[in-house]
Design a protein around this motif. Sequence first.
Motif, PDB file in Angstrom:
ATOM      1  N   VAL A  47     -25.608  56.977  59.785  1.00 29.79           N
ATOM      2  CA  VAL A  47     -26.128  58.342  59.863  1.00 29.79           C
ATOM      3  C   VAL A  47     -25.885  58.861  61.269  1.00 29.79           C
ATOM      4  O   VAL A  47     -26.221  58.188  62.248  1.00 29.79           O
ATOM      5  CB  VAL A  47     -27.652  58.357  59.573  1.00 29.79           C
ATOM      6  CG1 VAL A  47     -28.227  59.756  59.693  1.00 29.79           C
ATOM      7  CG2 VAL A  47     -27.948  57.761  58.213  1.00 29.79           C
ATOM      8  N   SER A  48     -25.291  60.049  61.371  1.00 29.81           N
ATOM      9  CA  SER A  48     -25.083  60.590  62.709  1.00 29.81           C
ATOM     10  C   SER A  48     -26.452  60.907  63.299  1.00 29.81           C
ATOM     11  O   SER A  48     -27.378  61.283  62.576  1.00 29.81           O
ATOM     12  CB  SER A  48     -24.204  61.836  62.659  1.00 29.81           C
ATOM     13  OG  SER A  48     -25.018  62.944  62.363  1.00 29.81           O
ATOM     14  N   LEU A  49     -26.564  60.744  64.618  1.00 30.26           N
ATOM     15  CA  LEU A  49     -27.863  60.937  65.254  1.00 30.26           C
ATOM     16  C   LEU A  49     -28.369  62.364  65.051  1.00 30.26           C
ATOM     17  O   LEU A  49     -29.567  62.608  64.930  1.00 30.26           O
ATOM     18  CB  LEU A  49     -27.742  60.608  66.750  1.00 30.26           C
ATOM     19  CG  LEU A  49     -29.003  60.130  67.432  1.00 30.26           C
ATOM     20  CD1 LEU A  49     -29.656  58.986  66.687  1.00 30.26           C
ATOM     21  CD2 LEU A  49     -28.686  59.719  68.858  1.00 30.26           C
ATOM     22  N   ALA A  50     -27.406  63.302  64.961  1.00 24.87           N
ATOM     23  CA  ALA A  50     -27.781  64.704  64.747  1.00 24.87           C
ATOM     24  C   ALA A  50     -28.527  64.871  63.414  1.00 24.87           C
ATOM     25  O   ALA A  50     -29.348  65.774  63.258  1.00 24.87           O
ATOM     26  CB  ALA A  50     -26.535  65.583  64.782  1.00 24.87           C
ATOM     27  N   GLU A  51     -28.229  63.987  62.444  1.00 27.56           N
ATOM     28  CA  GLU A  51     -28.900  64.040  61.136  1.00 27.56           C
ATOM     29  C   GLU A  51     -30.119  63.124  61.085  1.00 27.56           C
ATOM     30  O   GLU A  51     -30.928  63.193  60.160  1.00 27.56           O
ATOM     31  CB  GLU A  51     -27.931  63.573  60.027  1.00 27.56           C
ATOM     32  CG  GLU A  51     -26.668  64.389  59.906  1.00 27.56           C
ATOM     33  CD  GLU A  51     -26.987  65.768  59.361  1.00 27.56           C
ATOM     34  OE1 GLU A  51     -27.776  65.861  58.412  1.00 27.56           O
ATOM     35  OE2 GLU A  51     -26.464  66.754  59.923  1.00 27.56           O
ATOM     36  N   PHE A  52     -30.215  62.232  62.048  1.00 29.73           N
ATOM     37  CA  PHE A  52     -31.232  61.178  62.001  1.00 29.73           C
ATOM     38  C   PHE A  52     -32.641  61.705  62.280  1.00 29.73           C
ATOM     39  O   PHE A  52     -33.600  61.323  61.633  1.00 29.73           O
ATOM     40  CB  PHE A  52     -30.861  60.084  63.007  1.00 29.73           C
ATOM     41  CG  PHE A  52     -31.837  58.946  63.076  1.00 29.73           C
ATOM     42  CD1 PHE A  52     -31.902  57.997  62.059  1.00 29.73           C
ATOM     43  CD2 PHE A  52     -32.700  58.807  64.160  1.00 29.73           C
ATOM     44  CE1 PHE A  52     -32.807  56.944  62.116  1.00 29.73           C
ATOM     45  CE2 PHE A  52     -33.606  57.757  64.228  1.00 29.73           C
ATOM     46  CZ  PHE A  52     -33.661  56.826  63.212  1.00 29.73           C
TER      47      PHE A  52
END
Length: 374
Positions: free
Chosen positions: A320-325
């Motif tokens: 999961v990209s951190l931006a989505e995390f």
Amino acid sequence: MEFVLNGRRVQVENLAPQTTLLDYLRASGLTGSKEGCAEGECGACTVVLVREGPAGTEYRGVNSCLLFLPMLAGQEVYTVEGLAQGGKLAEVQAAMVRHGGSQCGYCTPGFVMSLFAEQYRPDRGAGFDLHALSGNLCRCTGYRPIKDAALSLGPAPDDAFKARLREPAPALGPAVYESEQGRFVRPGSLEECLTFLALHPEAKLVAGGTDAAVESNLRYRRWELLVGLEAIPELRIFEEHADAVEIGAGLSLGELERRWKGAPQAVRDLLPLFASPLIRNSATLGGNLGTASPIGDSPPVLLALDAAVRIAGKDGERVVSLAEFFKAYRQTALGRGEVIVSVRVPKPYPVHSRFYKVAKRRMDDISTVAAGFA
Ligand code: FES
Ligand code: FES
């Protein structure tokens, strides 16, 4: 549960799993270690653990107020009471006396333990890194005499403490501790951990404990079941690949600081400003992301670097990209029974990256504003 304290094996039973090492020491009559804050900010409670470091076995300074006792299962700890041998002060203690480094003495045992860890650091070379003391606060002596004591120290003497470093550090293996007040389980592999969490998704995960212990000490949070993540090898990797670097979520920030040689500038800006060396010796990147605290210092840098997290659960893994995390205040995309395995930072790194932090003190403080740029 058993561990080695100042060279002697001790047995612990019938104590709540959230008893801190500091409370245990003081209740056992070892009152050298002091409680100044119970949240990792003063260093009065500093002790050292014998741990494996990049240059071999080392003494690693930690805040004993932030360690739950069962986390020490099978470990080896030295406190200020263990340093003087045969009635003779250790060199670090004698140096503090000689240079007038102590007045009320409240902070002194903590300083002594940080001085000790730095004097015996296997890759120390010449000189004394004064930043080794940046997690220890003194309210009354003033830092100059303490600094003088530090700078007067030569190489570690060839004594029993030096000899101990020629032997391996105790292994961190699986452990279980149970008392009437709760349970602590430390799985020895990722598979074991995920199987256990599938049955007990309500468990509180604890890596270095630097956040959970503060909640426990100051807000009196109690959990019936703690799962320690420190003995999971899959969470302790550090791998350089052509297209990314993969950092085990359970690697301490201190280890990361020493292992990530070619880190982007923003990471090199960040690490020395992340709490204190004593905290960095326990705190993990996975913990800093998993708690999703708005004052976490690593998210601005990792977001700017476009990092992603590898998450594992009983149904497999996902990235999961951190931006989505991060979903909201203290909320993440982590499902019940899932753990963060690693953080992936893509390569090539940005040509320019920086981290800035504004706080009331320059070192060892909470950010008022923190920013990462790439
Ligand atoms: Fe202040 Fe532990 S009591 S850091
Ligand atoms: Fe009093 Fe340091 S000697 S706080």
